[in-house]
Scaffold this active site. Structure first.
Site, mmCIF file in Angstrom:
data_model
loop_
_atom_site.group_PDB
_atom_site.id
_atom_site.type_symbol
_atom_site.label_atom_id
_atom_site.label_comp_id
_atom_site.label_asym_id
_atom_site.label_seq_id
_atom_site.Cartn_x
_atom_site.Cartn_y
_atom_site.Cartn_z
ATOM 1 N N GLU A 105 0.405 -1.502 -0.112
ATOM 2 C CA GLU A 105 0.063 0.081 0.169
ATOM 3 C C GLU A 105 0.463 1.220 -0.368
ATOM 4 O O GLU A 105 2.128 1.204 1.134
ATOM 5 C CB GLU A 105 -0.537 0.155 1.133
ATOM 6 C CG GLU A 105 -1.651 -1.378 1.485
ATOM 7 C CD GLU A 105 -3.414 -0.767 1.222
ATOM 8 O OE1 GLU A 105 -3.305 0.437 0.050
ATOM 9 O OE2 GLU A 105 -3.566 -1.572 0.465
ATOM 10 N N THR A 106 0.194 2.392 -0.938
ATOM 11 C CA THR A 106 1.092 3.556 -1.214
ATOM 12 C C THR A 106 -0.162 4.659 -0.050
ATOM 13 O O THR A 106 -0.822 4.468 -0.406
ATOM 14 C CB THR A 106 1.393 3.733 -1.978
ATOM 15 O OG1 THR A 106 2.745 2.951 -2.153
ATOM 16 C CG2 THR A 106 1.643 5.288 -2.009
#
Length: 262
Positions: free
Chosen positions: A46-47
């Site tokens: 995830e970012t």
């Protein structure tokens, strides 16, 4: 455009453990196709992208494929970034997200995430998922994710996924949780996402929105300890609060730098 980038290991106090997330502060929202490209380039589960509005912080989460409705470890990473690196003035942070207002509080060297509860309900297992598993579950439940209950921690450690079969199903944005009572914790789990760049998520905060109320009811206790048994492993400190769950964890900064979008 030059942007800051922070990579943080979450639900751990050791580098190269827990779940790694990237955090990108923004002044205004970039087009979604650019956010997806950045997340893909970062090549982590995830970012998180955020805009600090003062009293509230706008927050969005992207995998390398899609925007997520909820992500625990990237929220924890964002809180750690704000507090330990960017000198955010308060130890309580309010995030405005697709899942509503989410509060993270830092106390006693832990970040506590206040998330919505997602109690799973009894369900049946799609044949594709069943055929992809080397060990079949004892019980099947579902909320956003399928939650598969097993007899022992050893079962969870030994589960293998036949990925070509598993990837025939799309659970966007959900996945498959496998769980059992723990030996050195109240419960253990692992988390798998079909058709994702990263098959097994190292530590999945959002999955505990279902795991916490499930095990709180099953074990008749409101405060629980949890371990996610991925290769990187992670520890979570959990509390059931009816409509909400509290997910506690630590974090460690791995990388700080810059990148360019053109």
């Amino acid at each position: 455009m030059k942007l800051e980038l922070y990579q943080i290991d979450t639900f751990t106090d050791e580098l190269f453990r827990g779940n790694s997330a990237c955090v990108v502060p923004l002044k205004s929202w970039l087009p979604d196709e650019i956010l997806i490209k950045i997340a893909r380039e970062n090549a982590v589960a995830e970012t998180a992208f955020f805009i600090d509005k003062g009293k509230e912080i706008q927050l969005r989460w992207f995998t390398p494929e899609i925007e997520m409705d909820l992500c625990g470890h990237a929220t924890l990473a964002t809180a750690h970034c704000l507090l330990s690196i960017l000198n955010y003035p308060n130890k309580e942070m309010v995030f405005d997200t697709k899942s509503g207002k989410l509060t993270v509080t830092f106390r006693d060297n832990l970040y506590y995430l206040d998330f919505p509860s997602r109690m799973p309900e009894a369900s049946s297992l799609p044949d594709i998922i069943a055929k992809s598993l080397n060990i079949q579950p004892r019980e099947v439940f579902k909320s956003r994710d399928y939650l598969l209950v097993y007899d022992s921690e050893d079962d969870i450690k030994n589960i293998k996924i036949e990925r070509p079969i598993f990837d025939l199903i799309n659970l966007d944005p959900g996945g498959v949780i496998v769980t059992a009572k723990g030996i050195n914790s109240d419960f253990v789990s692992r988390y798998f996402t079909p058709q994702a760049t990263i098959l097994e998520d190292p530590v999945t905060g959002s999955a505990h929105c279902s795991l916490i109320p499930f095990w709180a009811e099953r074990l008749s206790k409101q405060n629980l300890s949890a371990i996610q048994l991925s290769e990187r492993c992670g520890k979570l400190y959990c509390e059931n609060q009816n409509e909400r769950v509290i997910i506690g964890g630590k974090a460690k900064t791995y990388f700080m730098g810059y990148f360019w979008t053109e």
